[in-house]
Design a protein around this motif. Sequence first.
Motif, PDB file in Angstrom:
ATOM      1  N   GLU A  74     -84.934 -39.679 -17.762  1.00 38.64           N
ATOM      2  CA  GLU A  74     -83.830 -40.576 -17.418  1.00 38.64           C
ATOM      3  C   GLU A  74     -83.098 -40.069 -16.164  1.00 38.64           C
ATOM      4  O   GLU A  74     -82.557 -38.952 -16.147  1.00 38.64           O
ATOM      5  CB  GLU A  74     -82.858 -40.658 -18.595  1.00 38.64           C
ATOM      6  N   PRO A  75     -83.062 -40.880 -15.100  1.00 38.41           N
ATOM      7  CA  PRO A  75     -82.487 -40.399 -13.829  1.00 38.41           C
ATOM      8  C   PRO A  75     -80.983 -40.151 -13.862  1.00 38.41           C
ATOM      9  O   PRO A  75     -80.463 -39.430 -13.007  1.00 38.41           O
ATOM     10  CB  PRO A  75     -82.830 -41.526 -12.844  1.00 38.41           C
ATOM     11  N   SER A  76     -80.278 -40.706 -14.832  1.00 37.95           N
ATOM     12  CA  SER A  76     -78.824 -40.532 -14.873  1.00 37.95           C
ATOM     13  C   SER A  76     -78.387 -39.215 -15.507  1.00 37.95           C
ATOM     14  O   SER A  76     -77.197 -38.890 -15.509  1.00 37.95           O
ATOM     15  CB  SER A  76     -78.180 -41.696 -15.650  1.00 37.95           C
ATOM     16  N   ARG A  77     -79.333 -38.447 -16.036  1.00 41.87           N
ATOM     17  CA  ARG A  77     -78.960 -37.167 -16.658  1.00 41.87           C
ATOM     18  C   ARG A  77     -78.411 -36.199 -15.614  1.00 41.87           C
ATOM     19  O   ARG A  77     -78.891 -36.158 -14.481  1.00 41.87           O
ATOM     20  CB  ARG A  77     -80.172 -36.535 -17.351  1.00 41.87           C
ATOM     21  N   PRO A  78     -77.406 -35.394 -16.010  1.00 39.25           N
ATOM     22  CA  PRO A  78     -76.843 -34.425 -15.056  1.00 39.25           C
ATOM     23  C   PRO A  78     -77.883 -33.411 -14.582  1.00 39.25           C
ATOM     24  O   PRO A  78     -78.788 -33.031 -15.326  1.00 39.25           O
ATOM     25  CB  PRO A  78     -75.746 -33.736 -15.879  1.00 39.25           C
ATOM     26  N   ALA A  79     -77.717 -32.960 -13.345  1.00 43.52           N
ATOM     27  CA  ALA A  79     -78.654 -31.993 -12.773  1.00 43.52           C
ATOM     28  C   ALA A  79     -78.662 -30.691 -13.566  1.00 43.52           C
ATOM     29  O   ALA A  79     -79.714 -30.054 -13.713  1.00 43.52           O
ATOM     30  CB  ALA A  79     -78.279 -31.733 -11.315  1.00 43.52           C
TER      31      ALA A  79
END
Length: 305
Positions: A74-79
């Motif tokens: 999921e691209p919205s997960r924090p780095a």
Amino acid sequence: MRPAASRPLACAPRRARVLRLPGALLLLGLVACLAGCGGSDADAVDPASPEAVAKAAQVAAEESRRAVAAAVAEPSRPAADRARDAQEKPVEVLSFLGIGPGMKVLQLFADDGYVTELLAHAVGPQGVVYVTRLADATRAARLGNVRVVQDVASDVPPDSIDRVLIVAGYHQAVNMDIDRNVLLGGTIAALRAGGVLGIVDHSAQPGSRGRDVGTLRRIDQAFVVEEVRALGFQPVGQRDVLRNRGDNRTLMHTDEAILGRTDRFVLKFLRPAGRRPPMVEVVEQKHELIEAGMPGGSDGTSNSA
């Protein structure tokens, strides 16, 4: 998790293809189709048969792995979360516990919310993740399907939860002197029949039991299994994906020398079938009192415990 319904057998061949078939082949095809569609009940697959159960389990496992893998991607997960994936191995751990779309999950001791976020994406918009002790409140505000609960017995309906997770939290419960009979009794009351309890924690030395929960923030695996089994939970498996045989288990898990590389156990238990421990009845009675508008006491799993 129910497997997707199979498409019904189409008994009538397409007209354009029928016109090109020789008469004998057409007759044979019709006979075979009628035989297949009009078979006796004896030919049907028993959904309770070992073969059907095994197939359903395989389908559910594949669906879980896909859902968790998609959650990790999921691209919205924090780095900062992504940076931990290599050491936490979320696909292996969460798919082993059978996390999947549409589930209702209860996570005790959610802490920084790393696992919470993965659960939220894996269960999807049709699922719900209930959490206690979530330190990062912004996650719940950002994720639309996370519910922070103050008291499990009050806020989570009985027999409604598919999975309960305690990740690096069991040693905390022991260190805080929380009554585990109450804690686990509450999870039994919340879990539906066939529900799963998953426990992941930092391993202490064998035979140490709860000795190191305060000093090293670790706990003896055998001690955890002993306590959980005493409430009637059935051990059904474990995974070694987080094992580190090079960890001598003498350092606190936050020590820089071992941070992110501690030896950890991953345990899976089934909700006890048919057995209702006294504490479960207490939790359920409390829920009935709350629904009736009467006050009740803490169940040991609240954020303020």
